[in-house]
Motif scaffolding. Structure first.
Motif, PDB file in Angstrom:
ATOM      1  N   LEU A  63       0.831  -1.200   0.000  1.00  0.00           N
ATOM      2  CA  LEU A  63       0.000   0.000   0.000  1.00  0.00           C
ATOM      3  C   LEU A  63       0.874   1.261   0.000  1.00  0.00           C
ATOM      4  O   LEU A  63       0.519   2.286  -0.604  1.00  0.00           O
ATOM      5  CB  LEU A  63      -0.917  -0.006   1.224  1.00  0.00           C
ATOM      6  CG  LEU A  63      -1.970   1.105   1.334  1.00  0.00           C
ATOM      7  CD1 LEU A  63      -2.989   1.015   0.192  1.00  0.00           C
ATOM      8  CD2 LEU A  63      -2.690   1.022   2.679  1.00  0.00           C
ATOM      9  N   ALA A  64       2.009   1.185   0.680  1.00  0.00           N
ATOM     10  CA  ALA A  64       2.934   2.323   0.772  1.00  0.00           C
ATOM     11  C   ALA A  64       3.904   2.394  -0.405  1.00  0.00           C
ATOM     12  O   ALA A  64       4.760   3.292  -0.445  1.00  0.00           O
ATOM     13  CB  ALA A  64       3.727   2.231   2.070  1.00  0.00           C
ATOM     14  N   ASN A  65       3.787   1.461  -1.354  1.00  0.00           N
ATOM     15  CA  ASN A  65       4.728   1.391  -2.487  1.00  0.00           C
ATOM     16  C   ASN A  65       6.172   1.277  -2.007  1.00  0.00           C
ATOM     17  O   ASN A  65       7.099   1.838  -2.603  1.00  0.00           O
ATOM     18  CB  ASN A  65       4.577   2.619  -3.400  1.00  0.00           C
ATOM     19  CG  ASN A  65       3.228   2.670  -4.085  1.00  0.00           C
ATOM     20  OD1 ASN A  65       2.691   1.642  -4.488  1.00  0.00           O
ATOM     21  ND2 ASN A  65       2.672   3.866  -4.212  1.00  0.00           N
ATOM     22  N   ALA A  66       6.358   0.565  -0.891  1.00  0.00           N
ATOM     23  CA  ALA A  66       7.691   0.382  -0.312  1.00  0.00           C
ATOM     24  C   ALA A  66       8.302  -0.924  -0.802  1.00  0.00           C
ATOM     25  O   ALA A  66       7.594  -1.887  -1.102  1.00  0.00           O
ATOM     26  CB  ALA A  66       7.611   0.379   1.210  1.00  0.00           C
ATOM     27  N   ALA A  67       9.628  -0.967  -0.875  1.00  0.00           N
ATOM     28  CA  ALA A  67      10.315  -2.167  -1.356  1.00  0.00           C
ATOM     29  C   ALA A  67      10.127  -3.343  -0.408  1.00  0.00           C
ATOM     30  O   ALA A  67      10.108  -4.497  -0.830  1.00  0.00           O
ATOM     31  CB  ALA A  67      11.807  -1.865  -1.537  1.00  0.00           C
ATOM     32  N   SER A  68       9.991  -3.064   0.899  1.00  0.00           N
ATOM     33  CA  SER A  68       9.839  -4.118   1.894  1.00  0.00           C
ATOM     34  C   SER A  68       9.247  -3.501   3.156  1.00  0.00           C
ATOM     35  O   SER A  68       9.284  -2.271   3.345  1.00  0.00           O
ATOM     36  CB  SER A  68      11.185  -4.762   2.216  1.00  0.00           C
ATOM     37  OG  SER A  68      12.015  -3.818   2.895  1.00  0.00           O
ATOM     38  N   PRO A  69       8.704  -4.323   4.072  1.00  0.00           N
ATOM     39  CA  PRO A  69       8.202  -3.779   5.336  1.00  0.00           C
ATOM     40  C   PRO A  69       9.278  -3.060   6.126  1.00  0.00           C
ATOM     41  O   PRO A  69       9.003  -2.067   6.810  1.00  0.00           O
ATOM     42  CB  PRO A  69       7.709  -5.034   6.074  1.00  0.00           C
ATOM     43  CG  PRO A  69       7.367  -6.002   5.000  1.00  0.00           C
ATOM     44  CD  PRO A  69       8.382  -5.753   3.917  1.00  0.00           C
ATOM     45  N   GLU A  70      10.528  -3.528   6.026  1.00  0.00           N
ATOM     46  CA  GLU A  70      11.624  -2.900   6.781  1.00  0.00           C
ATOM     47  C   GLU A  70      11.867  -1.457   6.320  1.00  0.00           C
ATOM     48  O   GLU A  70      12.356  -0.622   7.096  1.00  0.00           O
ATOM     49  CB  GLU A  70      12.909  -3.713   6.623  1.00  0.00           C
ATOM     50  CG  GLU A  70      12.900  -5.072   7.304  1.00  0.00           C
ATOM     51  CD  GLU A  70      12.012  -6.092   6.613  1.00  0.00           C
ATOM     52  OE1 GLU A  70      11.513  -7.011   7.309  1.00  0.00           O
ATOM     53  OE2 GLU A  70      11.811  -5.954   5.374  1.00  0.00           O
ATOM     54  N   ALA A  71      11.494  -1.157   5.079  1.00  0.00           N
ATOM     55  CA  ALA A  71      11.763   0.177   4.534  1.00  0.00           C
ATOM     56  C   ALA A  71      10.935   1.269   5.191  1.00  0.00           C
ATOM     57  O   ALA A  71      11.295   2.448   5.107  1.00  0.00           O
ATOM     58  CB  ALA A  71      11.516   0.173   3.024  1.00  0.00           C
ATOM     59  N   VAL A  72       9.819   0.888   5.849  1.00  0.00           N
ATOM     60  CA  VAL A  72       8.955   1.912   6.457  1.00  0.00           C
ATOM     61  C   VAL A  72       9.174   2.031   7.964  1.00  0.00           C
ATOM     62  O   VAL A  72       8.541   2.871   8.613  1.00  0.00           O
ATOM     63  CB  VAL A  72       7.458   1.620   6.172  1.00  0.00           C
ATOM     64  CG1 VAL A  72       7.197   1.621   4.676  1.00  0.00           C
ATOM     65  CG2 VAL A  72       7.011   0.303   6.814  1.00  0.00           C
ATOM     66  N   LEU A  73      10.035   1.209   8.541  1.00  0.00           N
ATOM     67  CA  LEU A  73      10.266   1.263   9.987  1.00  0.00           C
ATOM     68  C   LEU A  73      10.801   2.635  10.396  1.00  0.00           C
ATOM     69  O   LEU A  73      11.684   3.188   9.752  1.00  0.00           O
ATOM     70  CB  LEU A  73      11.249   0.173  10.410  1.00  0.00           C
ATOM     71  CG  LEU A  73      10.775  -1.277  10.242  1.00  0.00           C
ATOM     72  CD1 LEU A  73      11.880  -2.248  10.675  1.00  0.00           C
ATOM     73  CD2 LEU A  73       9.499  -1.543  11.028  1.00  0.00           C
ATOM     74  N   GLY A  74      10.256   3.188  11.453  1.00  0.00           N
ATOM     75  CA  GLY A  74      10.676   4.495  11.933  1.00  0.00           C
ATOM     76  C   GLY A  74       9.869   5.635  11.356  1.00  0.00           C
ATOM     77  O   GLY A  74       9.860   6.739  11.910  1.00  0.00           O
ATOM     78  N   MET A  75       9.205   5.396  10.228  1.00  0.00           N
ATOM     79  CA  MET A  75       8.342   6.425   9.645  1.00  0.00           C
ATOM     80  C   MET A  75       7.021   6.489  10.414  1.00  0.00           C
ATOM     81  O   MET A  75       6.656   5.552  11.136  1.00  0.00           O
ATOM     82  CB  MET A  75       8.042   6.114   8.175  1.00  0.00           C
ATOM     83  CG  MET A  75       9.218   6.180   7.236  1.00  0.00           C
ATOM     84  SD  MET A  75       8.659   5.858   5.535  1.00  0.00           S
ATOM     85  CE  MET A  75      10.183   6.069   4.639  1.00  0.00           C
ATOM     86  N   ARG A  76       6.308   7.564  10.244  1.00  0.00           N
ATOM     87  CA  ARG A  76       4.933   7.631  10.710  1.00  0.00           C
ATOM     88  C   ARG A  76       4.021   7.230   9.548  1.00  0.00           C
ATOM     89  O   ARG A  76       4.432   7.293   8.381  1.00  0.00           O
ATOM     90  CB  ARG A  76       4.620   9.028  11.218  1.00  0.00           C
ATOM     91  CG  ARG A  76       5.348   9.314  12.541  1.00  0.00           C
ATOM     92  CD  ARG A  76       5.074  10.690  13.065  1.00  0.00           C
ATOM     93  NE  ARG A  76       5.694  10.843  14.386  1.00  0.00           N
ATOM     94  CZ  ARG A  76       6.205  11.972  14.851  1.00  0.00           C
ATOM     95  NH1 ARG A  76       6.166  13.070  14.110  1.00  0.00           N
ATOM     96  NH2 ARG A  76       6.742  12.024  16.056  1.00  0.00           N
ATOM     97  N   PRO A  77       2.790   6.814   9.829  1.00  0.00           N
ATOM     98  CA  PRO A  77       1.936   6.282   8.756  1.00  0.00           C
ATOM     99  C   PRO A  77       1.780   7.210   7.560  1.00  0.00           C
ATOM    100  O   PRO A  77       1.882   6.769   6.404  1.00  0.00           O
ATOM    101  CB  PRO A  77       0.599   6.054   9.477  1.00  0.00           C
ATOM    102  CG  PRO A  77       0.994   5.756  10.887  1.00  0.00           C
ATOM    103  CD  PRO A  77       2.176   6.633  11.155  1.00  0.00           C
ATOM    104  N   GLY A  78       1.548   8.496   7.804  1.00  0.00           N
ATOM    105  CA  GLY A  78       1.388   9.425   6.695  1.00  0.00           C
ATOM    106  C   GLY A  78       2.630   9.559   5.848  1.00  0.00           C
ATOM    107  O   GLY A  78       2.564   9.737   4.627  1.00  0.00           O
ATOM    108  N   GLU A  79       3.783   9.476   6.489  1.00  0.00           N
ATOM    109  CA  GLU A  79       5.052   9.559   5.761  1.00  0.00           C
ATOM    110  C   GLU A  79       5.247   8.317   4.897  1.00  0.00           C
ATOM    111  O   GLU A  79       5.661   8.405   3.735  1.00  0.00           O
ATOM    112  CB  GLU A  79       6.193   9.716   6.755  1.00  0.00           C
ATOM    113  CG  GLU A  79       6.130  11.014   7.553  1.00  0.00           C
ATOM    114  CD  GLU A  79       6.909  10.975   8.850  1.00  0.00           C
ATOM    115  OE1 GLU A  79       6.875  11.984   9.580  1.00  0.00           O
ATOM    116  OE2 GLU A  79       7.547   9.927   9.148  1.00  0.00           O
TER     117      GLU A  79
END
Length: 377
Positions: A63-79
């Protein structure tokens, strides 16, 4: 924890360090629950008390168009989701003036306070070439792990549902305008025609009214299913209601091969109900009874005083097959082919959700089939 130097127009801007976020993420990933969250068919993200993501499953990453779940760690949901407003202030997601009206942010705040929450969230996000919009349903639930306050976010993309509801409203609006236009033309030309055309014009008028009724019934059905309908109760008289229904529904049998009668023993009872919805239910009952009747037979309408209120009923001579009796109120079940089967389901839906009553039936060779609508007194 980083210094809380950035200014904020809504929620605190402070964050945990990257090292601490990864430490919490490792603890969660090693827990037995991590596997279960990974296979849940929803986007899942866990945030800590500074609203930073410490766990995400593959669906959230997609949903976040991220390469992997690890790529969004530390971000906030909107980011992570690419919200246009997430970087309008130095504090990031949750700290801008727009964030006060964000469903996801408000749901997280509520769950950090110990309560579950459900909110809709609309996010505009911009990629390299175009503006993209997300319509999300967000469910949040408070969690604790050691001394950490966490929030589990379950996220569903409801863009298709929202678009469908918009198209439905536009469709009904446009179709009703078209039918109203035809009705207006009828009212203009009917008085100008010779008397010999009056039967045909009357038939046309009834056809137009039937089309309007079909459209309004479908609108009501969707409104009730979505729990958007607001009942309007008023006092009614059972004999008046039954007489009107018999007269109105007789027009459904153009060859007059089947008749509709009102049981003369039916008492006159006063009761409060939403007449619009009551007529929806009863007309459906009568139509079904007419379809099940043979030429020369009669459909009988009646009422009686029930133990807990008023009972209106419709009877015909046919007997329902066993399978039909077992499955009659199932949504989508029909003996008339695919794409049907919402009539009896809608009767019970309207009765329970709008009228505070119920619809049921009895069917036996000795007595035929009787559908009855029970309403509170």
């Amino acid at each position: 924890m980083q210094d809380e130097s950035p200014t904020t127009e809504y929620l605190p801007a402070r964050r945990l360090s990257r090292e601490r976020i990864l430490e919490i993420a490792r603890e969660i990933s090693q827990s037995p629950a991590a596997w279960s969250l990974g296979v849940v068919p929803l986007a899942i993200a866990i945030v800590n008390e500074t609203r930073q993501i410490v766990y995400a499953n593959d669906r959230f990453a997609a949903l976040a168009n991220a390469a992997s779940p690890e790529a969004v760690l530390g971000m906030r949901p909107g980011e992570a989701l690419g919200c246009l407003h997430a970087y309008e202030s130095e504090g990031g997601c949750g700290t801008t003036r727009f964030c006060q009206y964000c469903g996801a942010a408000n749901a997280i705040v509520k769950s950090l306070g110990g309560q579950r929450a459900t909110q809709e969230c609309a996010i505009n996000r911009k990629n390299v070439t175009e503006l993209d919009a997300l319509n999300l349903q967000v469910w949040t639930c408070p969690m604790e792990r050691g001394d950490q306050r966490l929030v589990l976010n379950s996220i569903l993309d409801i863009a298709h549902e929202k678009a469908l509801r918009t198209f439905e409203r536009i469709f009904f609006h446009d179709v009703m305008n078209a039918v109203s236009g035809i009705k207006g033309i009828h009212e203009i030309i009917a008085p100008e025609l010779p008397d010999r055309f009056m039967p045909d014009m009357d038939l046309l008028r009834r056809a137009i009214e039937d089309i309007q009724n079909i459209i309004e019934t479908q609108k009501d059905f969707l409104s009730v299913e979505m729990k958007e309908y607001s009942p309007a109760f008023a006092l009614c008289d059972t004999r008046e209601v039954l007489s009107y229904l018999a007269s109105y529904c007789q027009s459904f049998t153009f060859d007059a091969s089947r008749t509709i009668l009102v049981d003369p023993s039916s008492p006159t009872l006063r009761f409060s109900t939403d007449l619009r919805i009551l007529q929806r239910v009863m007309v459906n009952m009568i139509k079904n009874a007419l379809e099940a009747s043979r030429p020369g037979e009669a459909v009988t309408l009646g009422c009686e005083q029930g133990e807990d209120g008023v009972v209106l009923w419709v009877r015909n001579n046919a007997v329902l097959p066993r399978e039909t009796k077992m499955r009659l109120f199932q949504k989508g079940y029909s003996t008339k082919g695919s794409g049907r089967g919402f009539g009896t389901y809608s009767m019970r839906l309207f009765a329970r959700q709008c009228l505070g009553g119920d619809v049921d039936f009895e069917s036996a060779p000795e007595t035929g089939t009787r559908f009855f609508l029970t309403l509170p007194g």
